[in-house]
Scaffold this motif. Sequence first.
Motif, short mmCIF file in Angstrom:
data_model
loop_
_atom_site.label_atom_id
_atom_site.label_comp_id
_atom_site.label_asym_id
_atom_site.label_seq_id
_atom_site.Cartn_x
_atom_site.Cartn_y
_atom_site.Cartn_z
N ARG A 26 15.35 12.00 -6.25
CA ARG A 26 13.84 11.40 -5.97
C ARG A 26 14.22 9.99 -5.98
O ARG A 26 12.80 9.24 -6.73
CB ARG A 26 12.86 11.52 -7.44
CG ARG A 26 12.67 13.47 -7.29
CD ARG A 26 11.74 13.48 -5.75
NE ARG A 26 11.11 14.80 -5.63
CZ ARG A 26 12.07 16.38 -5.57
NH1 ARG A 26 14.03 15.66 -5.23
NH2 ARG A 26 11.91 17.21 -5.23
N LYS A 339 10.67 18.88 -14.10
CA LYS A 339 11.00 18.82 -12.62
C LYS A 339 9.46 17.63 -12.30
O LYS A 339 9.06 17.30 -10.81
CB LYS A 339 11.43 19.42 -11.78
CG LYS A 339 12.87 20.07 -12.18
CD LYS A 339 13.34 20.84 -12.05
CE LYS A 339 14.17 20.81 -9.88
NZ LYS A 339 14.61 21.77 -9.87
N ASP A 340 8.50 18.84 -11.88
CA ASP A 340 6.92 18.36 -12.01
C ASP A 340 6.95 17.09 -12.09
O ASP A 340 6.12 15.96 -11.46
CB ASP A 340 6.26 19.48 -12.76
CG ASP A 340 5.73 20.51 -11.21
OD1 ASP A 340 7.02 20.85 -9.90
OD2 ASP A 340 5.76 21.75 -12.70
N ASP A 343 9.05 14.85 -10.38
CA ASP A 343 8.65 14.08 -9.22
C ASP A 343 6.99 13.38 -8.66
O ASP A 343 6.72 12.51 -8.27
CB ASP A 343 8.36 15.65 -8.72
CG ASP A 343 7.61 16.00 -6.98
OD1 ASP A 343 8.23 15.00 -6.74
OD2 ASP A 343 6.62 16.08 -6.60
N SER A 346 7.90 9.77 -9.71
CA SER A 346 8.40 8.87 -8.51
C SER A 346 7.91 8.95 -7.49
O SER A 346 7.94 8.11 -6.69
CB SER A 346 9.57 10.06 -8.07
OG SER A 346 9.26 11.01 -7.73
N ARG A 347 6.80 9.74 -7.12
CA ARG A 347 5.70 9.53 -6.07
C ARG A 347 4.59 8.50 -5.87
O ARG A 347 3.80 7.93 -5.62
CB ARG A 347 5.10 11.26 -5.53
CG ARG A 347 6.59 12.08 -4.49
CD ARG A 347 5.29 13.24 -4.20
NE ARG A 347 4.86 14.26 -5.09
CZ ARG A 347 3.98 14.59 -5.73
NH1 ARG A 347 3.05 14.08 -5.04
NH2 ARG A 347 3.88 15.42 -6.28
#
Length: 354
Positions: A26, A339-340, A343, A346-347
């Motif tokens: 990521r 991880k959610d 993620d 990162s987005r």
Amino acid sequence: MAGHAPGLYPRMLTELADYAGFAEERGYFGFGHPEHHLQIEGFELSGDPALMAMWLGKHTTRMKVITCGFVSTANNPLATAEKIATMDHMLDGRFGVGLVRGYQSRWVENYKVRPELRAVGPWNKNSADDDLNREYFAEFVEVVVKALASETFSHEGHFWNFPPKDFVNPHEHPVYANFGRGVDADMRIREIGIAPRPLQAEIPLYGGFSASLRTAKFWARYKGRPIVLSGNTEFLEVLWREWREEAEAHGHDVPPGREACWGGLMICAETDAKAEALLEDMRWFWRSWAEPFGQGLPELLVGSPDTLNRRIERVAKAVPIDEAFLLIPAGIHTPEQIKDSLDLFSRKVMPNWG
């Protein structure tokens, strides 16, 4: 006694490896870890920082692995420098290292390298033990940096002498004198050097979790970057400014943003309400484990992407930020929740900050 429970330690290793690989995919810059021992309760099971660095390096290919860091009171500085240089090669130049003073008395008392040293925290702040620990730490850092930067060197200090004074090798060995350096023909050892030399010309140095100007200015001498988990922008402005002034006084020209690492505890979710609900388990951990050591909650980067962008913007207007240090609730949240969060951050957050 979760630290002894069958299956939990290998589960932790698997999860950390998964997080590191996931974070690398990521676009995260690095993955950090501390040094702590004797954690039979299982709240903070990290162990030897070099071994953990190798584990994380095994499961990544590009991101930095950052030990934050070697506890000075529990380590020989010469051996620490050698470990750092060795890890730098084994990680192909991806190693960053923090050096810290040590605050958990139970394990420091059992691992310490000198009998007069003590762990430090609010319970003995500004005491004789605190002053001695700080003096020792300054010499420890000096030796580590000198060993990493020099082919051979000597050091004569209050706590360490390298090599020992008037040391003569007990038998002749011509290779020392003919192919090496620092050893006279009569086998008197004048200088020593670690092997290997580091792979990086300059290994990134970090000061673990600093909240004082005194510590920040100490690190400025070495271009070391204190990790500051505070949202007090007035304090951050002073720290950044005084770090830079001290660094320049020691001849360092450092680009803006590299004065320190700013950050906090990060939980990113679709809504503020969901993130705040997830924070509750981490609050329990902090109350149960960190607060008795005198550690208050760090800056809370907890909320939706919009909320986190606004919080980062507020700090970025006060001080330049080149690296943000994010504490994640590993072992507290499920792998899916971790991880959610990584993620989504990162987005929806990272692209706004370079």
